[in-house]
Design a protein around this motif. Structure first.
Motif, PDB file in Angstrom:
ATOM      1  N   CYS A 124       1.054  -1.186  -0.130  1.00 51.39           N
ATOM      2  CA  CYS A 124       0.457   0.071  -0.065  1.00 51.39           C
ATOM      3  C   CYS A 124       0.589   1.487  -0.036  1.00 51.39           C
ATOM      4  O   CYS A 124       2.377   1.371   0.969  1.00 51.39           O
ATOM      5  N   TYR A 134      -8.161  -5.802   2.101  1.00 50.11           N
ATOM      6  CA  TYR A 134      -9.288  -5.072   1.754  1.00 50.11           C
ATOM      7  C   TYR A 134     -10.261  -3.857   2.118  1.00 50.11           C
ATOM      8  O   TYR A 134     -11.314  -5.247   2.451  1.00 50.11           O
ATOM      9  N   HIS A 166     -10.928   0.068  -0.545  1.00 45.70           N
ATOM     10  CA  HIS A 166     -10.060   1.203   0.321  1.00 45.70           C
ATOM     11  C   HIS A 166      -9.154   0.151   1.182  1.00 45.70           C
ATOM     12  O   HIS A 166      -9.346  -0.767   1.895  1.00 45.70           O
ATOM     13  N   CYS A 167      -7.786   0.144   1.494  1.00 51.85           N
ATOM     14  CA  CYS A 167      -6.470  -0.564   2.267  1.00 51.85           C
ATOM     15  C   CYS A 167      -7.121  -0.815   4.068  1.00 51.85           C
ATOM     16  O   CYS A 167      -8.187   0.040   4.366  1.00 51.85           O
ATOM     17  N   TRP A 227      -7.555   2.510  -3.668  1.00 43.26           N
ATOM     18  CA  TRP A 227      -6.630   1.479  -4.241  1.00 43.26           C
ATOM     19  C   TRP A 227      -7.991   0.691  -5.808  1.00 43.26           C
ATOM     20  O   TRP A 227      -7.201   0.324  -6.276  1.00 43.26           O
TER      21      TRP A 227
END
Length: 689
Positions: free
Chosen positions: A567, A599, A620-621, A630
């Motif tokens: 990331c 994620y 998203h992370c 992402w």
């Protein structure tokens, strides 16, 4: 001048004498680029050539290439269908329409196909019979806005294949007809360089360039140039809001511990932006989170200064506030804590300064005065404000909505931007609705990004304003070409000695230079021109082959399994290069089922669905509070959810060190193609039951 063998005369087509002049060589079957200004009727001239071609060529098949979806429909409705529709079958195809999925069949049963360039490129390379088309099946290829036939553009990809076939001796190739309002000077500042650029465009299109010689006065009368004004304002005498932002930036400079070999240029400039972009990359490469994250925030502060330079102080404040609020829940460590805390400590004071009318942007009051001069209860004005970004168009619309004087003057404004996935995303239907309202008079002012400069069917305006926008000479000519009504005005709002004024004057010079370069090319003897074109074509082929070899070598620099994806924000390792597969030559998905635990899902992505896939939610992370964007999930063949990831949101640990890449094409390992059946058998075998 009556056409031999053709039953339709130029008079039937309402061609002006200058249009008749520029189509002459095309009617003889030559490959030609028609150079006429915006509003000069290039498309009508092309429709005439197409009609004559269809009447005189056995088995004729005409393809008209356009750069945008809008233009495909516009050319079909406005020029080609009314003039060719009674005797020939026509179809307009774009990525928005189902016909693209069986393009080969549509092509077979049509005399004229108007389509976006990507559709034809896909058809030329497709192995599916229902989609495939051969270049040799086309007899006339019309390329609109053909100045794009350069570098990596899809036009050039199609024409590169054409040129290669021609040099290999293939005889069955289409006649080429290019259309442009300006080939441009290609970034060159001197005549010889500009001549080389024009020759390169001619070589890429395998065409000579023609313009009117005998009917210049008639052309000028038909396409009058607007009156140009430089609306120059003085700098703010005092700028407490901007000064406060800069002090906050210097505070971040001290906190981040800038490496001794780095010098940051002046805050609030494009140069500073380039510096902090490089600094963020360096922070990621060195595993220095503090450096990387501070650089990200500094870029946002610099954006705010650029907004402050063009728009209202409150717009710059809102932009920063929104960014910081969105990061309150993403505090990973002390660095983010400091950065968000710094804004929170200064938030009240910044808002107070931003609301102080004493220090408001003088460009805004100049813009207001231009609009009030041109709009009013007794004036039937129609105008466009060209601005740099989608965000700036939104802020300008808000400003007009809040401005009593402008509303009293009868201004009815809306934005017109290109498609995208952001808050200000406009679908094709939304764009068409806006243009329709403008045409019908429900709106009288468009606030637009460069999307309205080229090709869109926008009614003639009597006012065009360039506001906070730096572009090249081609875009400038196209924008000024929008001011086509009688006694129209083209205004450039700029600060005294500002970048906009300098760029605009440079573009005026480059416009003249382009004209001189085209004239020089046209003066060459046919032998000299052909020799130069052939040399450039051979050089381009050699260069492309060398690039392909280089690309293959780069792609085999590392094995996919030896590259790890992290990331870009929190540096958490989340995948291997060997987990990535390529779907439909466009989407890079992670096929490792374990990736899902890294994620979490966000909101739905607002883009249209395609033949084999539809968009899902953003991803998203999931590492702590990171929340780094992402990419988004796609639903493939209505059966499997695949995370489609954007490489720019990751760092790559390779055997040669950590790197960042903006695009997937630049990675140093080979990405295998996605195999749907193999994936399903391994992960969801019940699909085939």
């Amino acid at each position: 001048m009556s056409p031999a063998g053709g039953k339709h005369t130029m008079a039937d087509f309402d061609l002006y004498p200058y249009q008749e002049e520029v189509v002459e060589r095309a009617l003889q079957g030559e490959n030609i680029i028609i150079w006429l200004p915006t509003g000069g009727g290039k498309t009508r001239a092309a429709a005439f050539v197409a009609k004559r071609h269809l009447e005189t060529t056995p088995g004729a098949k005409v393809v008209v290439l356009v750069p945008t979806v809008h233009l495909a429909d516009q050319h079909y409705e406005k020029e080609f269908k009314p003039r060719l529709g009674s005797d020939h079958t026509l179809v307009a195809v774009s990525g928005e329409k189902e016909e693209k999925d069986f393009f080969g069949k549509v092509f077979e049963r049509s005399d004229v196909v108007i389509c976006t360039a990507q559709i034809l490129d896909n058809a030329l390379t497709s192995t599916e019979e229902t989609k495939h088309v051969e270049l040799s099946d086309i007899t006339l290829l019309v390329i609109d806005e053909c100045h794009h036939t350069n570098k990596e553009h899809v036009y050039n990809k199609i024409m590169a294949s054409y040129v290669e076939k021609k040099l290999d001796g293939e005889k069955r190739l289409p006649q080429i007809l290019g259309l442009t309002a300006s080939p441009g000077a290609g970034g060159e500042k001197f005549l010889l360089g500009a001549v080389d650029h024009v020759l390169q465009i001619c070589a890429n299109l395998d065409s000579a360039i023609v313009s009117t010689k005998n009917y210049v006065p008639e052309l000028k009368e038909k396409v009058p140039r607007p009156k140009k004004e430089y609306n120059v304002v003085k700098k703010r005498p005092k700028d407490p809001f901007g000064d406060h932002l800069k002090r906050m930036m210097y505070h971040i400079h001290e906190f981040m511990d800038i490496p001794p070999d780095v010098t940051l240029r002046q805050c609030g400039t494009q140069e500073y932006e380039m510096d902090v972009v490089l600094l963020e990359k360096r922070g990621v490469r060195d595993g220095n989170r503090r450096l990387a994250r501070c650089a990200v925030y500094l870029r946002k502060y610099n954006d705010a200064l650029l907004i402050h330079d063009t728009l209202r102080m409150i717009d710059a404040f809102s932009y920063l506030e929104e960014f910081n609020i969105s990061h309150i829940d993403s505090i990973v460590d002390g660095t983010e804590d400091f950065l968000v805390g710094l804004f929170q400590e200064n938030q009240v004071e910044l808002r107070t300064l931003a609301n102080n009318p004493l220090y408001e942007n003088p460009k805004m009051s100049e813009l207001e005065s231009i609009l009030l001069k041109n709009f009013g209860p007794d004036q039937k004005s129609r105008g466009i404000i060209f601005s740099k970004t989608r965000l700036s168009t939104l802020y300008l619309k808000d400003w007009i909505s809040d401005n009593t004087a402008l509303l009293k003057a009868g201004i009815k404004a809306d934005i017109l931007t290109g498609a995208g996935n952001s808050v200000s995303h406009m679908t094709l239907n939304m764009q068409e609705d806006t243009i329709r309202s403008f045409r019908q008079g429900k709106l009288n002012l468009l606030i637009s990004t460069s999307v309205a400069e080229e090709g869109l069917d926008i009614p003639d305006c009597n006012l065009v304003i360039r506001y906070g926008l730096l572009t090249n000479e081609i875009a400038q000519q196209q924008a000024s070409g929008r001011a086509r009504a009688q006694n129209s005005q083209y205004s450039v709002v700029t600060e005294e000695g500002g970048r906009e004024e300098r760029r605009e004057k440079t573009n005026e010079y480059l416009e003249e230079l382009t004209g001189q370069a085209v004239a020089r090319v046209q003066e060459m003897s046919p032998e000299e021109f052909r020799t130069k074109i052939k040399e450039l074509q051979k050089k381009a082929i050699d260069s492309r082959k060398a690039q392909e070899i280089q690309q293959m070598e780069k792609r085999s620099l590392h094995t996919a399994a030896s590259v790890r994806l992290l990331c870009r924000k929190c540096f958490e390792p989340v995948a291997l290069g060997s987990d990535i597969r390529l779907v439909e030559a466009a989407h890079h998905v992670n096929v490792n089922p374990d990736f899902k635990k890294h994620y979490k899902l966000g909101g739905q992505v607002p883009i249209k669905s395609f033949e084999d896939w539809e968009p899902g939610c953003k991803i998203h992370c999931n590492n702590g509070n990171c929340n780094q964007d992402w990419g988004f999930e796609i639903l493939y063949k209505k059966t499997v959810h695949l995370p489609n990831i954007s490489i720019k949101h990751f760092a790559l640990d390779t055997p040669d060190g950590r790197v960042t890449k903006k695009k997937w094409k630049d990675v140093t390992f080979t990405v295998e193609k996605f195999n749907y059946e193999e994936y399903c058998l391994a992960n969801c075998p019940d699909i085939f039951d």
